[in-house]
Write a protein that holds these residues in place. Sequence first.
Motif, PDB file in Angstrom:
ATOM      1  N   PRO A 112       5.884   2.104  -8.034  1.00  0.00           N
ATOM      2  CA  PRO A 112       5.342   0.778  -8.355  1.00  0.00           C
ATOM      3  C   PRO A 112       5.348  -0.225  -7.212  1.00  0.00           C
ATOM      4  O   PRO A 112       4.780  -1.307  -7.359  1.00  0.00           O
ATOM      5  N   ARG A 113       5.969   0.100  -6.077  1.00  0.00           N
ATOM      6  CA  ARG A 113       5.863  -0.789  -4.915  1.00  0.00           C
ATOM      7  C   ARG A 113       4.611  -0.493  -4.094  1.00  0.00           C
ATOM      8  O   ARG A 113       4.354  -1.165  -3.093  1.00  0.00           O
ATOM      9  N   LEU A 114       3.849   0.517  -4.504  1.00  0.00           N
ATOM     10  CA  LEU A 114       2.566   0.788  -3.866  1.00  0.00           C
ATOM     11  C   LEU A 114       1.473   0.165  -4.715  1.00  0.00           C
ATOM     12  O   LEU A 114       1.313   0.503  -5.888  1.00  0.00           O
ATOM     13  N   LEU A 115       0.721  -0.736  -4.127  1.00  0.00           N
ATOM     14  CA  LEU A 115      -0.296  -1.469  -4.867  1.00  0.00           C
ATOM     15  C   LEU A 115      -1.642  -0.761  -4.779  1.00  0.00           C
ATOM     16  O   LEU A 115      -2.004  -0.205  -3.743  1.00  0.00           O
ATOM     17  N   GLN A 116      -2.369  -0.815  -5.874  1.00  0.00           N
ATOM     18  CA  GLN A 116      -3.733  -0.298  -5.903  1.00  0.00           C
ATOM     19  C   GLN A 116      -4.759  -1.421  -5.841  1.00  0.00           C
ATOM     20  O   GLN A 116      -5.804  -1.276  -5.208  1.00  0.00           O
ATOM     21  N   ASN A 117      -4.473  -2.539  -6.504  1.00  0.00           N
ATOM     22  CA  ASN A 117      -5.408  -3.667  -6.517  1.00  0.00           C
ATOM     23  C   ASN A 117      -4.647  -4.979  -6.617  1.00  0.00           C
ATOM     24  O   ASN A 117      -3.618  -5.063  -7.295  1.00  0.00           O
ATOM     25  N   HIS A 152      -3.460  -5.071   0.963  1.00  0.00           N
ATOM     26  CA  HIS A 152      -2.399  -4.644   0.043  1.00  0.00           C
ATOM     27  C   HIS A 152      -2.105  -3.156   0.136  1.00  0.00           C
ATOM     28  O   HIS A 152      -1.062  -2.702  -0.359  1.00  0.00           O
ATOM     29  N   LEU A 153      -2.998  -2.391   0.750  1.00  0.00           N
ATOM     30  CA  LEU A 153      -2.804  -0.947   0.890  1.00  0.00           C
ATOM     31  C   LEU A 153      -2.045  -0.582   2.158  1.00  0.00           C
ATOM     32  O   LEU A 153      -1.792   0.595   2.403  1.00  0.00           O
ATOM     33  N   GLN A 154      -1.666  -1.558   2.961  1.00  0.00           N
ATOM     34  CA  GLN A 154      -1.138  -1.292   4.296  1.00  0.00           C
ATOM     35  C   GLN A 154       0.387  -1.306   4.369  1.00  0.00           C
ATOM     36  O   GLN A 154       0.954  -1.360   5.460  1.00  0.00           O
ATOM     37  N   GLY A 155       1.050  -1.219   3.234  1.00  0.00           N
ATOM     38  CA  GLY A 155       2.508  -1.171   3.214  1.00  0.00           C
ATOM     39  C   GLY A 155       3.026  -1.451   1.822  1.00  0.00           C
ATOM     40  O   GLY A 155       2.255  -1.774   0.909  1.00  0.00           O
ATOM     41  N   PRO A 156       4.331  -1.332   1.607  1.00  0.00           N
ATOM     42  CA  PRO A 156       4.894  -1.587   0.277  1.00  0.00           C
ATOM     43  C   PRO A 156       4.829  -3.061  -0.094  1.00  0.00           C
ATOM     44  O   PRO A 156       4.737  -3.938   0.763  1.00  0.00           O
ATOM     45  N   ASP A 157       4.884  -3.313  -1.386  1.00  0.00           N
ATOM     46  CA  ASP A 157       4.748  -4.661  -1.929  1.00  0.00           C
ATOM     47  C   ASP A 157       6.076  -5.410  -1.831  1.00  0.00           C
ATOM     48  O   ASP A 157       7.031  -5.095  -2.539  1.00  0.00           O
ATOM     49  N   TRP A 158       6.121  -6.429  -0.975  1.00  0.00           N
ATOM     50  CA  TRP A 158       7.300  -7.294  -0.847  1.00  0.00           C
ATOM     51  C   TRP A 158       7.166  -8.572  -1.671  1.00  0.00           C
ATOM     52  O   TRP A 158       8.055  -9.415  -1.654  1.00  0.00           O
ATOM     53  N   GLY A 159       6.064  -8.760  -2.370  1.00  0.00           N
ATOM     54  CA  GLY A 159       5.915  -9.946  -3.205  1.00  0.00           C
ATOM     55  C   GLY A 159       5.007 -11.014  -2.639  1.00  0.00           C
ATOM     56  O   GLY A 159       4.917 -12.107  -3.208  1.00  0.00           O
TER      57      GLY A 159
END
Length: 596
Positions: A406-411, A453-460
């Motif tokens: 879930p830290r990988l974003l699709q959109n 958003h596809l270029q790394g994990p989601d930090w918020g």
Amino acid sequence: MPLTLGQQWNALPGDVRHRLGQASTGWRHLARVGGEALRLAAMASGDEAARLRAFAADVLLWAHGENPLYGPLAAEILAAPGLPLPAAACVSLAAVAAGWRAPTDKEGGQAYFERLAARRDTERLAGFLVERMRRDPGSLYWRDKALGLSLYCGAGKPAEDLETAALAGLRDMPGMVAVAANLWAQAAFLRGDASACLHELVMLGDAPGVTIGPAFGPAFAPARMGLALLDAGRDADAWPLLFSALGRAPWQAGLALVAADALSGARNAVVPPPGPALILLYTWNKAADLDATLASLFASDLCTAGGGRARVMALDNGSTDETPRVLDKWQAHAGLLRADLPVNIGAPAARNWLIATPEARAAETLVFLDDDVDLPPDWLGRLGAALAAMPRAGVVGCKVADHQAPRLLQNVAGQLLFPPDAADHASGHAPEGVPELDFQSLTPNPFRLLDAHLQGPDWGLFDFIGPADSVTGCCHLFPRAALGAPPAEGGGFSLALGPSQYDDFERDLRMLAGGRHAAYQGRLRVRHRKRSGLAGQNIGAAGVAGAASSASGNRYKMQTMHPRAQIAGFISAQALRLGEAVARALDALDRAGGRP
């Protein structure tokens, strides 16, 4: 008297502000922003040139921080003329540039790695990478590949083995202590350990007595510390760090939007949407996914304004598996409304069919969901809060993440752009010698949505409510009037884009033409079982090829439906909307003066 955050933001070049308003994260995206600042600095002189070079250095170091093992970026930053880089950054960049050592062609197992990647064989890829790192522990190339794969694997032993092997001994390598602290902090953040994350990040600050220093720029560490605390629900502890980071990097538009929502209370707002409301799904041969989706849906809060409750309708698009039995169960247990078709009519036709039902015509709010999502309990109220914040929006969407990781974003918030090599960023004009619609190309009119958003994990850094050009059809809410508008203004979905893909995006383009825009709710994370990239290995090769062909064909058709001049106009309007949103956020933060 020191400049306010808003004044410092407004001092940046307009095109730079626009790009940062689109996103202020994503290492490739930030590298392009830094490159543009360097180009402008080369044409300036005196204090203006020095100011632009300092800004470029800050943005490029943040990009390095988001992908700290990537040697080519480190080498480019070191080679850029006149960048005022801190000593800690120079040490880190030099070590990464020297340690990258990408194998050439068939050397060092590269050919085998590429075959495994093409087959999406995650298990063998993980074993191969662990062995490569054991044989060549000094190669940052293989460590970088291993960390990327560990993100896609999500939780579990393969991810843990990859992460452990990739980080082992990294602190002891010459010049790599800052990179190691950064990556250990990220590993702690991804597993939800805020204390361990902060312990690593504090060493990357610029306070007296720190052991490493600001190798990734002065704002990187306090920003990530604040974001980690927000993620842990410690908003009061996060606030001083967020404000400190913005004082060092007022260009960080995403951080400003996140901080302003935390300040106003919008971050945690839940507002029931107008009723009556109808939630719509269409499905085809995905019985298990559909059952799980309906379970999370009926377990959630479906309250609407005025004390009502949203109803749910599903259309079976000619399924031949257990889907009818799943619908029977939920019809009996939860009052599910349903429509059953003998054949699959495709996604846009199914959407239009559902919109035309008497139940949909009687609703004030319509919501479309994919049949393979996992919803949090407050999802509908989160969408309602975004609609309440932007009542003129023609659609409301959310953050969509990989279900397994879930830290990988699709959109996220979809922002239109022209690729830098395909058209002028501002005007959309094609390069000299290229027609406005190039029918010989697979992308005849190559506009797309930003992919930061596809270029790394989601930090918020996408956790805010804000305007967008488009939002994903995986989970989106519509005022009934928006879907009932004339087709040229966003009403209905184009049958030209059957059986699936890009029909939601194309509808949003017509919505923009009608004078509305999308609202994005970044505080709603919907987990999507359909995987992407290496994580899509559960789909067979034929399925991958078929889906890719359908998507490519529909993208081609969509791009011929909207001329360059129209898209350029949408991008100009986007720049104004994003600029206003960031300006409001910075003004609120300036008025707060660092106090929540």
